[in-house]
Design a protein around this motif. Structure first.
Motif, PDB file in Angstrom:
ATOM      1  N   ARG A   1     -43.108   6.683  19.917  1.00 22.27           N
ATOM      2  CA  ARG A   1     -41.770   6.859  19.354  1.00 22.27           C
ATOM      3  C   ARG A   1     -40.694   6.395  20.323  1.00 22.27           C
ATOM      4  NH1 ARG A   1     -40.392  12.194  15.993  1.00 22.27           N
ATOM      5  NH2 ARG A   1     -38.945  10.627  15.163  1.00 22.27           N
TER       6      ARG A   1
ATOM      7  N   PRO B   1     -42.549   8.574  13.967  1.00 25.91           N
ATOM      8  CA  PRO B   1     -43.897   8.778  14.517  1.00 25.91           C
ATOM      9  C   PRO B   1     -44.760   7.532  14.369  1.00 25.91           C
ATOM     10  CG  PRO B   1     -43.203  10.716  13.307  1.00 25.91           C
ATOM     11  CD  PRO B   1     -42.145   9.675  13.075  1.00 25.91           C
TER      12      PRO B   1
ATOM     13  N   SER C   1     -42.309  15.206  18.363  1.00 28.03           N
ATOM     14  CA  SER C   1     -43.052  14.626  17.240  1.00 28.03           C
ATOM     15  C   SER C   1     -42.524  15.085  15.891  1.00 28.03           C
ATOM     16  CB  SER C   1     -44.538  14.987  17.359  1.00 28.03           C
ATOM     17  OG  SER C   1     -44.745  16.376  17.109  1.00 28.03           O
TER      18      SER C   1
ATOM     19  N   HIS D   1     -47.985   9.960  21.947  1.00 24.81           N
ATOM     20  CA  HIS D   1     -46.701  10.665  21.868  1.00 24.81           C
ATOM     21  C   HIS D   1     -45.539   9.725  22.182  1.00 24.81           C
ATOM     22  CE1 HIS D   1     -48.932  14.414  21.642  1.00 24.81           C
ATOM     23  NE2 HIS D   1     -49.551  14.117  22.772  1.00 24.81           N
TER      24      HIS D   1
END
Length: 444
Positions: free
Chosen positions: A173, A125, A89, A170
């Motif tokens: 991306r 992100p 991240s 998560h």
């Protein structure tokens, strides 16, 4: 550019030869001359055992930032994954370039001349595309160039968090939304002198079954390598059976994914039918023993897979350590533990997995051999360190595989260029500092 390297000992095919002159022109070996008892005038001297460059067939460069932080306490692959997401991240194209440059330099110090980067960290992100949709992949290609090694960027389709489930926060991306959108973005990536573009399916849980063939056909049209995480975890096998009534291997076979340019990574929890499918289709197997034991994944049936026709390669995966010699011997030693018998592979066979077959898995089909016409990619392992001193030279390959470590790599040459000389990286003078700084930047 012409240069002659003189190897005190060289591993040629399956034999160790003393006094070998390697003549190099424009990055390729033009002649291999045995019986050169002394270095020819002007030759670059390589003391120790010179072997073809090592191919690291499975890498996640950003996982290097996890080393030393995920070995504390208990847990499983799935708890480890949560820590990995936190690191992912924080990465930007700029910080990823800095980290990967240092990681690939560490690989060069370990004698690795080509890396297969299993790349799924594509977007900003939240899943927003960068102005250059391939900014992260281009950062990895540039990092390899700066570190002086070759790269096969295995651009990875990662579309779901599980069977029938959307990506979690998560994984946004990682996802392009559909395999068609993934293919459109990946098609903009271009190969170069040091870089090849391949494809990857993250896993059967991360690409819906109906979209597997899109990725496979993209790779087939380009005759590009195609890699896939396969049966690394029993939970994945159970979920696949619940969703599709078959194993992940059978699902891949039914959707045209298996074949000679495909490599399954880990191939740990397989049925006899799975092994037969992989072997009969000549689908490769990339074993990553240091990661597989670090994450408590299990020991895959590598020897059986190879007997059935699946070529073996090796990778350092999460980079618990970066040491292909350790990966090679670990494959043999793990098989000894599993079977309570010794001698499943010779040192020569293990070196082949780490060199020629590893390069083939990455699409570098002319690399991994010390012969005329091959790229001038090779590494020299010291035979006079505290780990390697003593055995007779004819057993130098056994010494390298079963005793040496990455710290014993004295020289690394890529395309005829001396990237590591006397244990020092010639392009990045302080690799340890580069690693420390790039990892610290992710924690600030």
């Amino acid at each position: 550019m012409q240069v002659t390297y003189w190897a005190e000992h060289a591993w040629l095919d399956t034999n160790v030869e003393p006094g070998v002159a390697l003549e190099v022109t424009d990055g390729r070996i033009t002649a291999v001359r045995k019986g050169a008892e002394a270095p020819p005038p002007g030759a670059v001297v390589l003391r120790g055992l010179t072997i073809p460059g090592l191919a690291n067939a499975h890498s996640h460069a950003f996982h290097r930032a996890l080393r030393g932080t995920v070995q504390v306490g208990s847990g499983t692959f799935w708890t480890w994954r949560e820590v990995m997401y936190q690191v992912a991240s924080r990465l930007t194209p700029e910080t990823y370039f800095s980290l990967a440059r240092a990681v690939y330099a560490e690989m060069a110090l370990a004698g690795i001349t080509a890396v297969g980067e299993f790349h799924y960290l594509h977007h900003a992100p939240g899943g927003v595309a960068y102005s250059d949709p391939n900014a992260m992949g281009e950062a990895l290609i540039a990092a390899a160039a700066d570190a002086g090694i070759r790269i096969t960027l295995l651009d990875t389709a990662y579309l779901s968090s599980g069977f029938g489930e959307a990506p979690n926060k998560h994984q946004l991306r990682f996802s392009d939304g559909t395999a068609e959108a993934w293919a459109e973005r990946a098609s903009a990536l271009k190969s170069s002198g040091h870089a090849l573009i391949g494809a990857a399916i993250h896993s059967v849980r991360a690409v819906p079954a109906a979209q597997l063939s899109t990725v496979a056909q993209w790779a087939e049209a380009r005759r590009a390598p195609l890699h896939v995480h396969l049966s690394e975890q029993t939970a994945e096998n159970d979920a696949c059976r619940a969703a599709h009534g078959c194993t992940p291997t059978r699902l891949l076979a039914d959707h045209g994914v298996l074949g000679p340019r495909t490599t399954g990574v880990h191939n740990t929890h397989l049925t006899n039918e799975d092994i037969a499918l992989l072997g009969s289709s000549v689908t490769g197997t990339c074993m990553c023993p240091t990661t597989e034991r670090d994450l408590a994944d299990g020991i895959g049936p590598a020897a059986t897979l190879q007997r059935e026709g699946s070529p073996l390669s090796l990778g350092s995966d999460s980079h618990a350590v970066i040491d292909l010699l350790e990966e090679a011997r670990a494959m043999e030693l793990d098989e000894r533990l599993r079977t309570r018998a010794r001698g499943h592979w010779t040192a020569a066979a293990l070196l082949r997995a780490a060199t020629e077959d590893g390069h083939a898995a990455l699409g570098w089909h002319d690399a991994g051999r010390l012969e005329p016409g091959a790229p001038a990619d090779f590494a020299t392992v010291a035979l006079d360190s505290v780990r390697t001193a003593g055995p007779v030279p004819r057993l130098a390959a056994e010494t390298a595989v079963f005793a040496a470590t990455a710290a014993d790599v004295r020289h690394t040459v890529v395309a005829g260029r001396h990237v590591v000389r006397d244990g020092m990286h010639t392009l990045i003078p302080d690799v340890a500092r580069a690693l420390a700084d790039s990892i610290a930047a992710l924690r600030s």
